[in-house]
Write a protein that holds these residues in place. Structure first.
Motif, PDB file in Angstrom:
ATOM      1  N   UNK A   1       0.848  -1.079  -0.276  1.00 60.86           N
ATOM      2  CA  UNK A   1       0.057   0.050  -0.009  1.00 60.86           C
ATOM      3  C   UNK A   1       0.840   1.137   0.020  1.00 60.86           C
ATOM      4  N   UNK A   2       0.345   2.293  -0.238  1.00 65.07           N
ATOM      5  CA  UNK A   2       0.914   3.464  -0.245  1.00 65.07           C
ATOM      6  C   UNK A   2       0.311   4.723   0.469  1.00 65.07           C
ATOM      7  N   UNK A   3       1.348   5.484   0.868  1.00 66.56           N
ATOM      8  CA  UNK A   3       0.884   6.948   1.303  1.00 66.56           C
ATOM      9  C   UNK A   3       1.617   8.007   0.460  1.00 66.56           C
ATOM     10  N   UNK A   4       0.911   8.726  -0.096  1.00 69.47           N
ATOM     11  CA  UNK A   4       1.443  10.005  -1.029  1.00 69.47           C
ATOM     12  C   UNK A   4       1.153  11.314  -0.262  1.00 69.47           C
ATOM     13  N   UNK A   5       1.841  11.886   0.457  1.00 66.54           N
ATOM     14  CA  UNK A   5       1.843  13.059   1.112  1.00 66.54           C
ATOM     15  C   UNK A   5       2.335  14.200   0.339  1.00 66.54           C
ATOM     16  N   UNK A   6       1.609  15.332  -0.065  1.00 65.28           N
ATOM     17  CA  UNK A   6       2.161  16.572  -0.801  1.00 65.28           C
ATOM     18  C   UNK A   6       2.574  15.983  -2.083  1.00 65.28           C
ATOM     19  N   UNK A   7       1.675  15.637  -3.048  1.00 60.77           N
ATOM     20  CA  UNK A   7       1.902  14.795  -3.920  1.00 60.77           C
ATOM     21  C   UNK A   7       2.511  15.538  -5.411  1.00 60.77           C
ATOM     22  N   UNK A   8       3.485  14.952  -5.820  1.00 61.44           N
ATOM     23  CA  UNK A   8       3.859  15.370  -7.032  1.00 61.44           C
ATOM     24  C   UNK A   8       3.603  14.158  -8.131  1.00 61.44           C
ATOM     25  N   UNK A   9       2.732  14.609  -9.038  1.00 59.31           N
ATOM     26  CA  UNK A   9       2.287  13.229  -9.826  1.00 59.31           C
ATOM     27  C   UNK A   9       3.162  12.742 -10.673  1.00 59.31           C
ATOM     28  N   UNK A  10       2.880  11.087 -11.061  1.00 58.88           N
ATOM     29  CA  UNK A  10       3.866  10.642 -11.515  1.00 58.88           C
ATOM     30  C   UNK A  10       4.119  10.904 -13.051  1.00 58.88           C
ATOM     31  N   UNK A  11       3.250  11.905 -13.633  1.00 56.77           N
ATOM     32  CA  UNK A  11       3.567  12.558 -15.097  1.00 56.77           C
ATOM     33  C   UNK A  11       4.776  13.580 -15.055  1.00 56.77           C
ATOM     34  N   UNK A  12       5.070  13.761 -13.716  1.00 60.54           N
ATOM     35  CA  UNK A  12       6.403  14.696 -13.526  1.00 60.54           C
ATOM     36  C   UNK A  12       6.097  16.198 -13.186  1.00 60.54           C
ATOM     37  N   UNK A  13       7.076  16.892 -12.793  1.00 61.39           N
ATOM     38  CA  UNK A  13       6.957  18.348 -12.469  1.00 61.39           C
ATOM     39  C   UNK A  13       7.171  19.275 -13.460  1.00 61.39           C
ATOM     40  N   UNK A  14       6.093  20.306 -13.499  1.00 67.30           N
ATOM     41  CA  UNK A  14       6.184  21.273 -14.513  1.00 67.30           C
ATOM     42  C   UNK A  14       7.247  22.110 -14.088  1.00 67.30           C
ATOM     43  N   UNK A  15       8.372  22.433 -14.726  1.00 63.71           N
ATOM     44  CA  UNK A  15       9.280  23.424 -14.407  1.00 63.71           C
ATOM     45  C   UNK A  15       8.904  24.599 -14.482  1.00 63.71           C
ATOM     46  N   UNK A  16       7.659  25.144 -15.188  1.00 64.76           N
ATOM     47  CA  UNK A  16       7.413  26.526 -15.108  1.00 64.76           C
ATOM     48  C   UNK A  16       6.388  26.702 -13.782  1.00 64.76           C
ATOM     49  N   UNK A  17       6.105  25.514 -13.222  1.00 67.03           N
ATOM     50  CA  UNK A  17       5.234  25.654 -11.787  1.00 67.03           C
ATOM     51  C   UNK A  17       3.915  26.326 -12.212  1.00 67.03           C
TER      52      UNK A  17
ATOM     53  N   UNK B   1       3.440   8.088 -19.743  1.00 65.26           N
ATOM     54  CA  UNK B   1       2.799   8.959 -18.990  1.00 65.26           C
ATOM     55  C   UNK B   1       1.390   8.718 -18.370  1.00 65.26           C
ATOM     56  N   UNK B   2       0.588   7.935 -18.891  1.00 61.95           N
ATOM     57  CA  UNK B   2      -0.568   7.930 -18.347  1.00 61.95           C
ATOM     58  C   UNK B   2      -0.816   6.219 -17.874  1.00 61.95           C
ATOM     59  N   UNK B   3       0.070   5.706 -17.454  1.00 63.14           N
ATOM     60  CA  UNK B   3       0.039   4.171 -16.881  1.00 63.14           C
ATOM     61  C   UNK B   3      -0.457   4.330 -15.579  1.00 63.14           C
ATOM     62  N   UNK B   4      -1.650   3.734 -15.064  1.00 69.81           N
ATOM     63  CA  UNK B   4      -2.173   3.837 -13.738  1.00 69.81           C
ATOM     64  C   UNK B   4      -1.043   3.111 -12.874  1.00 69.81           C
ATOM     65  N   UNK B   5      -1.418   3.420 -11.632  1.00 75.99           N
ATOM     66  CA  UNK B   5      -0.547   2.856 -10.398  1.00 75.99           C
ATOM     67  C   UNK B   5      -1.207   1.401 -10.248  1.00 75.99           C
ATOM     68  N   UNK B   6      -0.480   0.826  -9.534  1.00 78.31           N
ATOM     69  CA  UNK B   6      -1.006  -0.886  -9.580  1.00 78.31           C
ATOM     70  C   UNK B   6      -2.082  -0.691  -8.645  1.00 78.31           C
ATOM     71  N   UNK B   7      -3.268  -1.589  -8.318  1.00 73.00           N
ATOM     72  CA  UNK B   7      -4.357  -1.673  -7.781  1.00 73.00           C
ATOM     73  C   UNK B   7      -4.150  -1.938  -6.368  1.00 73.00           C
ATOM     74  N   UNK B   8      -3.439  -0.997  -5.473  1.00 70.58           N
ATOM     75  CA  UNK B   8      -3.038  -1.475  -4.085  1.00 70.58           C
ATOM     76  C   UNK B   8      -3.899  -0.310  -3.497  1.00 70.58           C
ATOM     77  N   UNK B   9      -4.093  -0.215  -2.153  1.00 71.23           N
ATOM     78  CA  UNK B   9      -4.587   0.784  -1.705  1.00 71.23           C
ATOM     79  C   UNK B   9      -3.705   2.051  -1.341  1.00 71.23           C
ATOM     80  N   UNK B  10      -4.210   3.147  -1.772  1.00 76.16           N
ATOM     81  CA  UNK B  10      -3.515   4.438  -1.848  1.00 76.16           C
ATOM     82  C   UNK B  10      -3.933   5.546  -1.060  1.00 76.16           C
ATOM     83  N   UNK B  11      -3.369   6.394  -0.178  1.00 74.19           N
ATOM     84  CA  UNK B  11      -3.880   7.258   0.412  1.00 74.19           C
ATOM     85  C   UNK B  11      -3.170   8.522  -0.124  1.00 74.19           C
TER      86      UNK B  11
END
Length: 456
Positions: free
Chosen positions: A208-224, A389-399
């Motif tokens: 399982x996964x806890x993602x706190x203050x999330x950066x998406x798996x698609x990556x960070x936008x350097x223009x913010x 870019x748009x592969x989904x995370x595995x089907x485990x519990x994620x917070x």
């Protein structure tokens, strides 16, 4: 993001086992696992060791790295290993194990807490004195081109081995060395991106996964751009909570338009959430500046720059640049794009931006941030493969956990990640900023993590 300012307080309790540097001579290939295991000095209940990993996981280039690891002594914990991943990129893990252990105490009868100094951090920190002095713990403060080029030259050709994918491979070796089939991952800020990338690479190895203050798996936008657009919302929410009588969003727009200081202001506001998630002094300073008196705002900008000072061992700007440049997508492409055409591509991208893209800021802000400039002059380096870019995370519990005052990793990113997370539970803590588990005043987020990890 500020990914560099990952929101964890430096605490005591560190390992002293030796860690090799940037890649000492030795056989290529897989590591020999954990070595030198001993009690962590001054820290009850944890053992420290060194995880030996290859510099180049393909085996083409010789060399090894020794990464510090701290592990709870409860090796038979019924729910297995809880690997806590810190942020940056560039922040170590082991120095925070005591503080994280206290925050996670309610679950540590069930989990074995493990933390690691990821490659290029802590004892293996990449050293770039000029870049370190200019940027400190920020990734928005603009560096000089000379500092960027000097940093890349100091690291040398091995800079290509500090992408997130290399860290993911290290973590898989750590799992094997710990002798467990699966791990539970808890990542903060850039640590969420590392956790996501690990789950995409090794879906059967995550419980399982806890993602706190999330950066998406698609990556960070350097223009913010998401943070720029979120700033009015965050400042107005903060203003309402403290009963202020101004409109900080209108003041922000007026300040940027009048003084042309969007980069400095965004850097200062993003840093200020670590000082005060109510942004009280910042709101006052913006109003005064909008009224023609910028002295207080200029003082806060200067103060945040000074407060961001950090050593490479606390947060390595060399590692930060190396990783972001390898992982990122920029107006000119990726790290393997020729340097000569990058500035033209950046100027073209600036010309295509509209007010809807950057909100109260401007195109000069979007193209002048440290997260962009650190890679504009970074030498051409082979770009590693990235997951689809748009592969989904595995089907485990994620917070998915976030604070509604966060500008480092705005809530918009959390909801972007939710679209790619099949079994997501979302908890937003009102009044909290970045790094909810370690910094929020309210216990709401920490309790949500505890309940999630214990399956309540």
């Amino acid at each position: 993001m500020a990914l560099a300012a990952a929101g964890l307080l430096m605490v005591s309790g560190t390992c002293t086992s030796s860690a090799q540097g940037r890649g000492t001579a030795g056989p290529a290939g897989e590591s020999g696992g954990l070595s030198g295991t001993a009690a962590c000095p001054g820290l009850d209940g944890f053992s420290c060791a060194t995880l030996t990993v290859p510099l180049d996981h393909s085996g083409a280039v010789r060399g090894r790295l020794g990464l510090k690891v701290a592990m709870g002594d409860n090796v038979d914990a019924p729910k297995g290993v809880l690997l806590f991943l810190t942020g940056g990129p560039g922040q170590p893990g082991v120095p925070f194990v005591e503080g994280i252990g206290k925050a996670m105490a309610p679950v540590l009868k069930d989990y074995r807490l493990v933390m690691i100094d990821q490659r290029g951090t802590g004892g293996t920190a990449l050293q770039c004195p000029g870049l370190q002095e200019q940027m400190g713990a920020s990734d928005l403060t603009p560096p000089t081109a000379d500092a960027v080029r000097d940093c890349a030259a100091a690291i040398g050709p091995n800079r290509r081995f500090y992408a997130t994918g290399d860290t993911v491979a290290d973590l898989e070796l750590l799992r094997r060395a710990l002798g467990v089939r699966k791990m539970t991952l808890d990542g903060v800020s850039y640590g969420t991106y590392t956790a996501e990338r690990y789950a995409l690479a090794h879906p059967g190895r995550v419980a399982r996964m806890v993602l706190d203050s999330v950066v998406p798996q698609t990556g960070y936008d350097p223009m913010d751009l998401a943070a720029m657009r979120a700033a009015p919302r965050v400042l107005r929410q903060a203003c309402e909570s403290i009963g202020c009588t101004t409109d900080p969003a209108a003041d922000l727009a007026e300040v940027v338009a009048t003084y042309g200081n969007g980069v400095d202001v965004l850097d200062a506001i993003t840093t200020w959430e670590f000082v005060d998630p109510d942004y009280a002094d910042m709101i006052d300073a913006l109003h005064q500046a909008a009224e023609g008196a910028p002295g207080l705002l200029n003082g806060l900008i200067q103060g945040t720059r000074q407060g961001n000072a950090a050593s490479a061992e606390e947060l390595s700007q060399g590692l930060h640049a190396a990783t972001l440049c390898l992982d990122g997508h920029y107006p000119w492409g990726r790290s393997d794009a020729p340097v000569a055409g990058r500035r033209d591509a950046l100027e073209k991208a600036a010309g295509e931006l509209t007010p809807a893209d950057h909100g109260p800021f401007d195109a000069a802000t979007a193209t002048g941030l440290g997260s962009m400039l650190s890679c504009l002059d970074w030498p051409r380096t082979p770009a590693p493969p990235l997951p689809a870019a748009h592969r989904r995370l595995p089907g485990v519990p994620v917070l998915l956990l976030g604070g509604d005052r966060d500008l480092s990793t705005p809530l918009e990113w959390l909801y972007d990640q939710k679209k790619l997370t099949p079994h997501a539970e979302v908890v937003v803590v009102h009044g909290a900023a970045h790094s909810v588990q370690s910094r929020a005043t309210s216990d709401e987020g920490r309790q949500a993590v505890h309940d999630f990890l214990l399956g309540r």
